[in-house]
Design a protein around this motif. Sequence first.
Motif, PDB file in Angstrom:
ATOM      1  N   ALA A   1       9.981  -1.973 -13.398  1.00 36.62           N
ATOM      2  CA  ALA A   1      11.033  -2.392 -12.387  1.00 36.62           C
ATOM      3  C   ALA A   1      10.466  -3.579 -11.764  1.00 36.62           C
ATOM      4  O   ALA A   1      11.110  -4.743 -11.230  1.00 36.62           O
ATOM      5  N   VAL A   2       9.212  -3.790 -11.431  1.00 40.18           N
ATOM      6  CA  VAL A   2       8.521  -5.011 -11.078  1.00 40.18           C
ATOM      7  C   VAL A   2       8.941  -6.269 -11.789  1.00 40.18           C
ATOM      8  O   VAL A   2       9.157  -7.304 -11.301  1.00 40.18           O
ATOM      9  N   PHE A   3       8.546  -5.997 -12.992  1.00 42.54           N
ATOM     10  CA  PHE A   3       8.719  -7.453 -14.065  1.00 42.54           C
ATOM     11  C   PHE A   3      10.088  -7.612 -14.322  1.00 42.54           C
ATOM     12  O   PHE A   3      10.726  -8.718 -14.476  1.00 42.54           O
ATOM     13  N   LEU A   4      10.929  -6.429 -14.377  1.00 39.20           N
ATOM     14  CA  LEU A   4      12.492  -6.791 -14.352  1.00 39.20           C
ATOM     15  C   LEU A   4      13.023  -7.662 -13.099  1.00 39.20           C
ATOM     16  O   LEU A   4      13.840  -8.561 -13.578  1.00 39.20           O
ATOM     17  N   LYS A   5      12.663  -7.158 -12.264  1.00 40.47           N
ATOM     18  CA  LYS A   5      13.141  -7.895 -10.794  1.00 40.47           C
ATOM     19  C   LYS A   5      12.311  -9.381 -10.777  1.00 40.47           C
ATOM     20  O   LYS A   5      12.949 -10.316 -10.545  1.00 40.47           O
TER      21      LYS A   5
ATOM     22  N   GLU B   1       6.667   5.485 -16.116  1.00 35.36           N
ATOM     23  CA  GLU B   1       7.526   4.193 -15.954  1.00 35.36           C
ATOM     24  C   GLU B   1       9.016   4.917 -16.238  1.00 35.36           C
ATOM     25  O   GLU B   1       9.934   4.154 -15.632  1.00 35.36           O
ATOM     26  N   THR B   2       9.320   5.752 -16.663  1.00 29.97           N
ATOM     27  CA  THR B   2      10.799   6.480 -16.810  1.00 29.97           C
ATOM     28  C   THR B   2      11.085   7.023 -15.577  1.00 29.97           C
ATOM     29  O   THR B   2      12.276   7.153 -15.209  1.00 29.97           O
TER      30      THR B   2
ATOM     31  N   LYS C   1       0.996  -1.238  -0.038  1.00 30.41           N
ATOM     32  CA  LYS C   1       0.030  -0.086   0.148  1.00 30.41           C
ATOM     33  C   LYS C   1       0.853   1.264  -0.048  1.00 30.41           C
ATOM     34  O   LYS C   1       0.339   2.211  -0.579  1.00 30.41           O
ATOM     35  N   GLU C   2       2.152   1.197   0.607  1.00 30.22           N
ATOM     36  CA  GLU C   2       2.942   2.387   0.618  1.00 30.22           C
ATOM     37  C   GLU C   2       3.308   2.567  -0.798  1.00 30.22           C
ATOM     38  O   GLU C   2       3.709   3.939  -1.463  1.00 30.22           O
ATOM     39  N   ARG C   3       3.417   1.772  -1.805  1.00 31.29           N
ATOM     40  CA  ARG C   3       3.713   1.728  -3.233  1.00 31.29           C
ATOM     41  C   ARG C   3       2.427   2.253  -3.946  1.00 31.29           C
ATOM     42  O   ARG C   3       1.805   1.077  -4.572  1.00 31.29           O
ATOM     43  N   GLU C   4       1.807   3.494  -3.877  1.00 35.14           N
ATOM     44  CA  GLU C   4       0.638   3.676  -4.254  1.00 35.14           C
ATOM     45  C   GLU C   4       0.347   3.217  -5.870  1.00 35.14           C
ATOM     46  O   GLU C   4      -0.994   2.454  -6.075  1.00 35.14           O
ATOM     47  N   TYR C   5       1.317   3.188  -6.480  1.00 31.53           N
ATOM     48  CA  TYR C   5       1.118   2.996  -7.948  1.00 31.53           C
ATOM     49  C   TYR C   5       0.988   1.480  -8.343  1.00 31.53           C
ATOM     50  O   TYR C   5       0.152   1.072  -8.954  1.00 31.53           O
ATOM     51  N   LEU C   6       1.866   0.624  -7.402  1.00 33.71           N
ATOM     52  CA  LEU C   6       1.759  -0.785  -7.398  1.00 33.71           C
ATOM     53  C   LEU C   6       0.344  -1.249  -6.991  1.00 33.71           C
ATOM     54  O   LEU C   6      -0.203  -2.147  -7.332  1.00 33.71           O
ATOM     55  N   PHE C   7       0.041  -0.739  -5.857  1.00 38.19           N
ATOM     56  CA  PHE C   7      -1.356  -0.941  -5.268  1.00 38.19           C
ATOM     57  C   PHE C   7      -2.583  -0.656  -6.223  1.00 38.19           C
ATOM     58  O   PHE C   7      -3.513  -1.364  -6.063  1.00 38.19           O
ATOM     59  N   SER C   8      -2.262   0.502  -6.894  1.00 39.60           N
ATOM     60  CA  SER C   8      -3.446   0.804  -8.010  1.00 39.60           C
ATOM     61  C   SER C   8      -3.463  -0.172  -9.144  1.00 39.60           C
ATOM     62  O   SER C   8      -4.738  -0.890  -9.574  1.00 39.60           O
TER      63      SER C   8
ATOM     64  N   LEU D   1       9.948  -2.182  -2.298  1.00 37.46           N
ATOM     65  CA  LEU D   1       9.417  -2.849  -3.579  1.00 37.46           C
ATOM     66  C   LEU D   1       9.832  -1.849  -4.718  1.00 37.46           C
ATOM     67  O   LEU D   1       9.979  -0.583  -4.368  1.00 37.46           O
ATOM     68  N   PRO D   2       9.905  -2.292  -5.942  1.00 39.88           N
ATOM     69  CA  PRO D   2      10.012  -1.041  -7.063  1.00 39.88           C
ATOM     70  C   PRO D   2       8.965  -0.360  -7.051  1.00 39.88           C
ATOM     71  O   PRO D   2       7.805  -0.385  -6.795  1.00 39.88           O
ATOM     72  N   SER D   3       9.465   0.804  -7.705  1.00 39.52           N
ATOM     73  CA  SER D   3       8.255   1.812  -7.731  1.00 39.52           C
ATOM     74  C   SER D   3       7.358   1.954  -9.152  1.00 39.52           C
ATOM     75  O   SER D   3       6.503   2.506  -9.398  1.00 39.52           O
ATOM     76  N   THR D   4       7.912   1.131 -10.083  1.00 37.66           N
ATOM     77  CA  THR D   4       7.303   1.036 -11.309  1.00 37.66           C
ATOM     78  C   THR D   4       7.018  -0.350 -11.794  1.00 37.66           C
ATOM     79  O   THR D   4       7.564  -1.083 -11.351  1.00 37.66           O
TER      80      THR D   4
END
Length: 768
Positions: A261-265, A450-451, A222-229, A255-258
């Motif tokens: 980065a999520v899929f790269l990791k 994403e950039t 939830k802290e990573r609002e973009y990922l939570f969205s 956690l990654p912010s984009t």
Amino acid sequence: KNSIKATEKELVTCNLQGKEKALTRSRIFQIPGGKDLETKVIVVLGKAGMGKSILAQKICQDWSSGELSQFEFVFWFDCKQISLPEKRYSLKDLLLEFFVKPQEGSKEIFEYILQNPAKVLLIFDGFEGLHDHENFPRCSASRPEKALCSVKELLSGLIQKKILNGCTLLLTARPKDKVNQFVSKVDKAIELVGFSPQQRELYITKYFEGLPYCDNALNLIKEREYLFSHCYSPVMCRFVCFLCETVFETGDKNLPSTLTAVFLKFVQQKIMPMQTDVVALQNQGSLAMLARLAWHLGEKHQSALKSDLLPSKEVKEFALKYGFFLPFAFPNHSDAGEEEFGNTFSDFVIQNFLGALHLMLAEEIKDKSLTKYLSFPSKKKKPYNWLDLVPRFLAGLLFLQDDPCFCCLSNKDVKQSTKKQKKLLKYIKRLQINELCPERLLELCHCIYETQSSYLFQHVALRLKPDLSFLGVVLTPPDVHVLHSVLKRSRKEFSLDLRNSSIDIQGLKDLVGLTNVASFRASLSDTVRLWKSLEQTKDYELLRASTEKFVLDPFKAKTMKDVSDLSDLVEMQEKMISCVQDVSGCSSYEIPAIKNLRKLEFALGPVCGLQGFLKLVQILAAFPSLQHLDLDALSENGIGDEGAKSLSEVFPTLKSLETLNLSQNKITDVGAEKLATALPSLLSLKTLSLYNNSICDFGAENLAKVLPAMASLRVLDVQYNKITGVGAQQLTDSLRKCPHIKNLVMWNPTIPYGVLEHLQQLDSRISV
């Protein structure tokens, strides 16, 4: 023309947030007025990862548990597995070889199916895998149920009712695939819109249930609002949870912010831990070849292929070992030999990511040609590739080339990637951002996000036009997040149109709460729900700010729901008075949108016209600035004399009304008399139109009597009624006493032409 029929059907949104009508699975097959002897077509729409395939499988599970008793046979097909162009099947092959293989009696079972089509449900999951957006062939076989055809031809025959007429077809597809271009008639359309915020939390909690870091995992996501969205999508939610689990197990704290980065990791964690240098190098090569394959299949709108068409045995083993591929078997014809196998990408998003990775790694793709894969034309055009998430991942990868995870996956020259990054920057600088359509603007915002480039954020924010309309454009939680991220960086003030955007309450709250959003329009039901939510949480400051920003004028009521929502808004004003007192100390308060509504159009049509209008009349007094009330609709509201009577009773409260259009409403002399009695109380009325009703001489006489008392009136239109020369003469006589009236339009087929011409000569204000 046939495709229009599909859009005429009501789109039922299967939304567990309770925003629209939610459906139980059994009700999906309830089609009011459906003919039992004809094939029924049901379409389930939803973006990739929304759970369409899970829904299809749950329907099969329900049937196997004894539900859906109207069907004796249910067949489920994954379209991407059966749609390879070189494969041809008969209907019997498809039903009794591919899906299920009876131990005995295949011929008898197939004959029973042909004789009882109404007892058969066919589910084609992933309709987008069946067509190439250019050509959907028609079934031309003389005996299509016996002939060998491609799956496209078989499905075409089912839709055309040449095959198994009377069965039920359930197709799942993505909204952008425009199924109605290929399906002439849709009996029901359903859209899956994903998880609500509460459901996201529930999914995450269930995923980590029993683990020591369960609560911490939810808080971290939830802290990573973009990922939570992004967790509104079930598939994305699973990916984020997997990565979060990895983070806790490896001792990381972030956690990654984009999404990139999520899929790269995610990919790096899959293939790189505890590998020797030799294996790591082999994996890099296999990954590059798999990425190339993902891209080239995407260019053909495909995600599956026969196993023997894979580049090498190593690539196949690599893809299966790390879960990038899922294997499947093709059906055998009765005279066929060895069984054939195929492979499909395990997930559409993975294929998108790998496609973008190919564009990054491929040496043959020069930096100059890179921009054609970023779909930002100013007008609506088809994206370059079927893989519509590629532009976002590509933009993200171009700015992650120094990331350790990316370096693990590639041994390519960083200088080449830097050139591609510079080309992207140059391309975005040249974009006419203020001319982009809403869909392309959102896509650009996603790419910029994403950039994570501060420069690009600022560049786009400064070039947005002040009036941003997303009318009719679905805004998902990630869309809202990236839009919010760009808007908050601008020094401009914005006006937002969010009507019919399916925006959730949290998203609406976030956008409306921006200090530089000066005004907004949104669906009334969304707005009222937002205000009720703010009232419950006692956020009175935002409640007041949002009511002051809300714009209603002009408003057009086209459904009973529109009228009900408008009524709820008026009711909300009464409840808000006490809330606003806590902030301002005022004893009375008017919602500015209600106070400032000047034009109200009513277009419910003949079925609900009178019922809806009687409800509308009850709240008209709440709009003190109403100047224009328009009841003239192409479909004719038909409020009749009863509606005219109800309206006349509230005339004294409509002190600002200047234009009243009652054209084409089946008003007779009875209604005209009621109107005439009350018309003088409309002290500001300038234009009155009673065009194309059923008013006769008696009605004209009553109108003529009150014209002198209507000092503000300038234009009266009574043409196309049933007034004769007698009524026309009475109106003309009254007109002489009304110097304030500038125009009387009263051509009627029942007035002799010579009479009307004579009256016009007497008074030039009469229009023929």
